[in-house]
Write an enzyme that holds these catalytic residues in place. Structure first.
Site, PDB file in Angstrom:
ATOM      1  CG  HIS A  61      -2.339  -6.993   0.840  1.00 38.36           C
ATOM      2  ND1 HIS A  61      -3.388  -7.384   0.032  1.00 38.36           N
ATOM      3  CD2 HIS A  61      -2.140  -5.679   0.588  1.00 38.36           C
ATOM      4  CE1 HIS A  61      -3.793  -6.336  -0.683  1.00 38.36           C
ATOM      5  NE2 HIS A  61      -3.060  -5.293  -0.351  1.00 38.36           N
ATOM      6  CG  HIS A  63       0.234  -0.942  -0.056  1.00 38.69           C
ATOM      7  ND1 HIS A  63       0.070  -1.067  -1.413  1.00 38.69           N
ATOM      8  CD2 HIS A  63      -0.861  -1.514   0.506  1.00 38.69           C
ATOM      9  CE1 HIS A  63      -1.091  -1.665  -1.665  1.00 38.69           C
ATOM     10  NE2 HIS A  63      -1.673  -1.947  -0.513  1.00 38.69           N
ATOM     11  CG  ASN A  95       0.074   0.248  -4.687  1.00 43.04           C
ATOM     12  OD1 ASN A  95       0.889  -0.367  -4.005  1.00 43.04           O
ATOM     13  ND2 ASN A  95      -0.990   0.818  -4.155  1.00 43.04           N
ATOM     14  CG  HIS A 180      -8.211  -4.224  -5.516  1.00 46.47           C
ATOM     15  ND1 HIS A 180      -7.787  -3.482  -4.451  1.00 46.47           N
ATOM     16  CD2 HIS A 180      -9.338  -3.591  -5.973  1.00 46.47           C
ATOM     17  CE1 HIS A 180      -8.608  -2.450  -4.255  1.00 46.47           C
ATOM     18  NE2 HIS A 180      -9.552  -2.495  -5.182  1.00 46.47           N
ATOM     19  CG  HIS A 233      -8.160  -6.049   0.259  1.00 44.49           C
ATOM     20  ND1 HIS A 233      -9.167  -6.027  -0.674  1.00 44.49           N
ATOM     21  CD2 HIS A 233      -7.108  -5.421  -0.324  1.00 44.49           C
ATOM     22  CE1 HIS A 233      -8.750  -5.409  -1.765  1.00 44.49           C
ATOM     23  NE2 HIS A 233      -7.500  -5.036  -1.568  1.00 44.49           N
ATOM     24  CG  ASN A 279     -11.241   0.430  -1.850  1.00 48.28           C
ATOM     25  OD1 ASN A 279     -12.334  -0.082  -1.647  1.00 48.28           O
ATOM     26  ND2 ASN A 279     -10.694   0.494  -3.044  1.00 48.28           N
ATOM     27  CG  ASP A 306      -4.657  -3.263   2.205  1.00 45.82           C
ATOM     28  OD1 ASP A 306      -3.652  -2.871   1.579  1.00 45.82           O
ATOM     29  OD2 ASP A 306      -5.814  -3.045   1.840  1.00 45.82           O
ATOM     30  CG  HIS A 310      -2.209   7.065   2.866  1.00 46.92           C
ATOM     31  ND1 HIS A 310      -1.786   7.168   1.564  1.00 46.92           N
ATOM     32  CD2 HIS A 310      -3.116   6.055   2.890  1.00 46.92           C
ATOM     33  CE1 HIS A 310      -2.421   6.281   0.829  1.00 46.92           C
ATOM     34  NE2 HIS A 310      -3.226   5.579   1.601  1.00 46.92           N
TER      35      HIS A 310
END
Lengths: 424, 315
Positions: A61, A63, A95, A180, A233, A279, A306, A310
């Site tokens: 998991h 991103h 995403n 999710h 998660h 989150n 996860d 950013h």
């Protein structure tokens, strides 16, 4: 190119091995596993004495933000961060911009990862078109293009009927569905866990019920449709209990948690620390204990980061305005090793949750050191101490709540298909 | 930074961060400074040459005016920046706004912001003093101090008093600052409000008791502090109607009778007449609401003085 990894403590839960062994790698595959192996002529040798040798770790998991959000991370920097963290494979959530809901995006990700990435990248496609929760994405074609699962990660599938059909359809296509699970009406404008800390800080809370009721719904839908479900998660006592009970009655459900959920509580938010905003939110001590219990008794199958990079601009703002998520690839292993120190897991258990189980859940032929297997191997120095320094992280983004903290344990070598891609 | 009387803080973000002695000092100074407000010439040179920037990201008439008057009576130069007229609407970050203001060398920034913790963020990034004029649902220290000054004036003390706070505690920065301040000074706080407006763990913020019934909180109280109900901010799911809210959590003569005979009624304003407070009580003999406003100027003078390290005015 041959490689001999000599004298390491080999941990391979698939073969129930925890022993000092040598591993001989040839042509990208595990050729031999045994004691006193001799290096063939021209073979490179790694002295692994005092080190752990495990199947290449798999983070199911992450991103990677590629395509579209490359200012946060891209496939190159993300896979470098993975290699530095000891991961030989990552599954990247859909995403991106645009959302990975079609085979063209999937092909782009796989192509770029093969050409420029340093570890294996397994894309996860979307459950619904654009992850908008309105109609199913073309899961059959996504699978054919190389997606190993589908998920609308970041958003729940709010419509229960659509979720039911998604589970049924994914099962038919033979692709894992990762949920999710979050009830957005209960989240509202919440920005951290609802509890005493939120009361003190005057921040809007997210109740644990926002996760629990959604996990319960999804588990019941999986049970009803007799379909496999993987819950992403999980962070609460209730999620652990719901999934434990479901497994006991034979529901085909698996789940993962992230290192921060067994390491930090919502206390970390104090001082309005935006690097403690994610989150689901960091919960309370009781939840943290439940997550550890769930890891110990097997309710929780996998540890996944996860990894959510950013940009500084998205975190260096007032708490309410900050983006959710933290980078995790480079701190996951030392945080997970604390579970071994605390006797929550033994080393075999740890490797199962960070390699074998993720491989099985996603249906990828990885996660073991059996003779003939792809030589994805992680060599771990479990004793080495180091400082989390933003400057030294391979990820483009530095949004970690562990910056400036001491860690113990790291990857010494990360080996993908017999090739050393990271060396301490 | 800090005053010659030994106030050690560069900023005043919340009463949670202040000790009993520091709160005492702020109140004592306010009491001394209050006299200036009734002079013929309401100005002392204490903060002459200092620049105070009022940076208001949220609408406020009372607090901003009060801070401005306080600064002017101490001879500081004041500049008001409000969200509607500044570059905020152009999407500038708080960090950039702060840097730009700082480049103009202010001595004190008084800020109101809708986001809890915005002042922590600002104070860490500027070298000048930061005074919190209200952040989200976190703290409103000048309100807490003026509440305490008003109570102390009436009863001569804070320790041992029973203070009822009624209303939406969850979304109230006024309640949090009052709880921190009052309980540090030895008062006991009783909270009442609908369960949908009572935040978890609130009893751990200080010497606080949560009451099921408003009457239980008001009974035998020395002070009844009513909070403003704001439907637009608090969402539509928390209470059925203002009518029902008023019936169970509004203060009228009948409920006020349960308090001590000499009890005082307070409200941070602006009042929703007929909702949390009936007009008879708001304008009645026990109401200290306008005294609160009057004391607001004095405590804000005290806060500005203590963070700036100026000289006390001579008599």
């Amino acid at each position: 190119m041959n490689l001999l990894i000599k004298g390491g403590r080999v941990i391979d839960p698939a073969q129930n091995i925890d022993d000092t062994l040598d591993i001989l790698v040839a042509n990208g595959k595990i050729k031999e596993l045994g004691k006193g192996l001799k290096a063939p002529a021209g073979a490179e040798t790694i002295d692994a004495s005092g080190l752990l040798v495990t199947p290449g770790l798999i983070d199911m998991h992450v991103h990677l933000r590629d395509p579209g959000l490359e200012y946060k991370e891209d496939i190159v920097s993300g896979t470098r961060a993975a290699a530095a963290g000891g991961f030989t494979s990552v599954a990247c959530m859909p995403n991106s911009r645009p959302v990975n809901d079609n085979k063209a995006i999937t092909a782009y990700i796989i192509g770029k990862a093969k050409a420029e990435g340093v570890v294996n990248v397994f894309p996860v496609g979307a459950i619904t078109q654009g992850s908008k929760g309105e109609s199913l994405a073309e899961m059959g074609e996504l699978k054919e293009a190389g997606c190993v699962a589908v998920s609308d990660d970041g958003h729940p599938v709010a419509n229960a009927e659509l979720m039911r059909r998604a589970l049924e359809y994914a099962k038919g296509m033979g692709i894992m569905l990762i949920s999710h699970s979050e009830e957005l009406a209960l989240v509202g404008e919440g920005v951290m866990n609802e509890g005493f800390t939120a009361t003190e800080l005057g921040l809007k809370g997210i109740p644990w019920a926002a996760e629990d009721v959604a996990v319960a719904r999804d588990v019941y839908l999986a049970e009803f449709s007799n379909s496999p479900l993987h819950v992403a998660h999980i962070s609460t006592t209730g999620s652990v209990r719901i999934i434990r009970d479901a497994k006991a009655r034979g529901v085909k459900v698996t789940c993962e948690t992230a290192p921060h959920y067994f390491t930090l509580t919502d206390d970390a938010v104090r001082g309005y620390n935006t690097n403690a905003r994610m989150n689901p939110p960091l919960r309370e001590a009781g939840d943290l204990a439940s997550i550890k219990a769930g890891l110990k008794d097997g309710t929780i199958d996998a540890i996944a980061t996860d990894h959510a990079p950013h940009h500084l601009n998205e975190k260096d703002v007032e708490f309410n305005l900050a983006s959710n998520g933290i980078v995790g690839l480079e701190t996951s292993l030392p945080l997970a090793l604390r579970l071994v120190e605390e006797k929550v897991l033994d080393l075999k258990g740890l490797v199962a949750k960070m390699a074998l189980n993720p491989a099985r859940i996603l249906g990828i032929e990885r996660g073991t050191l059996k003779v003939g297997a792809v030589a994805d191997i992680t060599v771990i120095d479990a004793k080495r101490e180091w400082l989390v320094d933003a400057e030294k992280l391979a990820s483009k983004s530095k949004n970690s709540p562990f910056l400036g903290q001491r860690m113990k344990g790291c990857a010494a070598y990360t080996i993908v298909s017999g090739k050393i891609v990271y060396k301490l | 930074m800090g005053s010659k009387l030994g106030f050690k803080h560069k900023d005043i973000i919340g009463l949670q961060d202040l000790s009993e002695e520091e709160i005492q000092l702020l109140l004592d100074t306010a009491e001394n400074l209050k006299e200036i407000n009734s002079r013929d010439i309401k100005k002392v040179p204490t903060l002459r040459g200092k620049t105070v920037v009022n940076l208001f990201y949220e609408a406020s008439t009372r607090t901003r005016t009060s801070f401005e008057i306080a600064a002017k009576r101490l001879s500081a130069d004041t500049i008001n920046i409000t969200a509607s007229t500044s570059s905020v609407t152009k999407g500038e970050t708080l960090s950039d706004t702060a840097r730009n203001i700082l480049a103009m060398k202010p001595d004190i920034i008084v800020m109101r912001h809708a986001v809890s913790g915005a002042h922590h963020y600002l104070a860490q990034r500027v070298s000048c003093s930061v005074i919190n004029a209200g952040d989200g649902a976190h703290e409103h220290p000048s309100q807490g101090l003026l509440d305490m000054l008003t109570i102390r004036e009436k009863f001569g003390k804070l320790a041992g008093l029973k203070v009822a706070i009624v209303g939406d505690i969850t979304h109230s920065r006024v309640a949090r600052s009052a709880i921190y301040g009052l309980t540090k000074m030895g008062a006991k706080v009783f909270l009442a409000g609908p369960p949908t407006m009572m935040p978890p763990g609130v009893e751990r913020l200080g010497n606080v008791q949560v009451c099921k019934d408003m009457r239980e909180a008001v009974e035998g109280a020395d002070v009844v502090m009513m909070l403003r109900i704001q439907l637009e901010r608090q969402g539509k799911t928390l209470i059925p109607t203002l009518r029902e809210y008023s019936r169970y959590f509004g203060l009228n003569h009948e409920v006020l009778k349960l308090a001590k005979k000499d009890a005082i009624v307070m409200h941070p304003g602006p009042i929703n007449r007929g909702v949390e407070l009936c007009s008879h009580v708001a304008d009645g003999p026990q109401s200290h609401i306008l005294k609160q406003v009057e004391n607001g100027v004095a405590v804000r003078m005290s806060m500005l003085y203590h963070v700036s390290g100026g000289e006390l005015p001579t008599e």
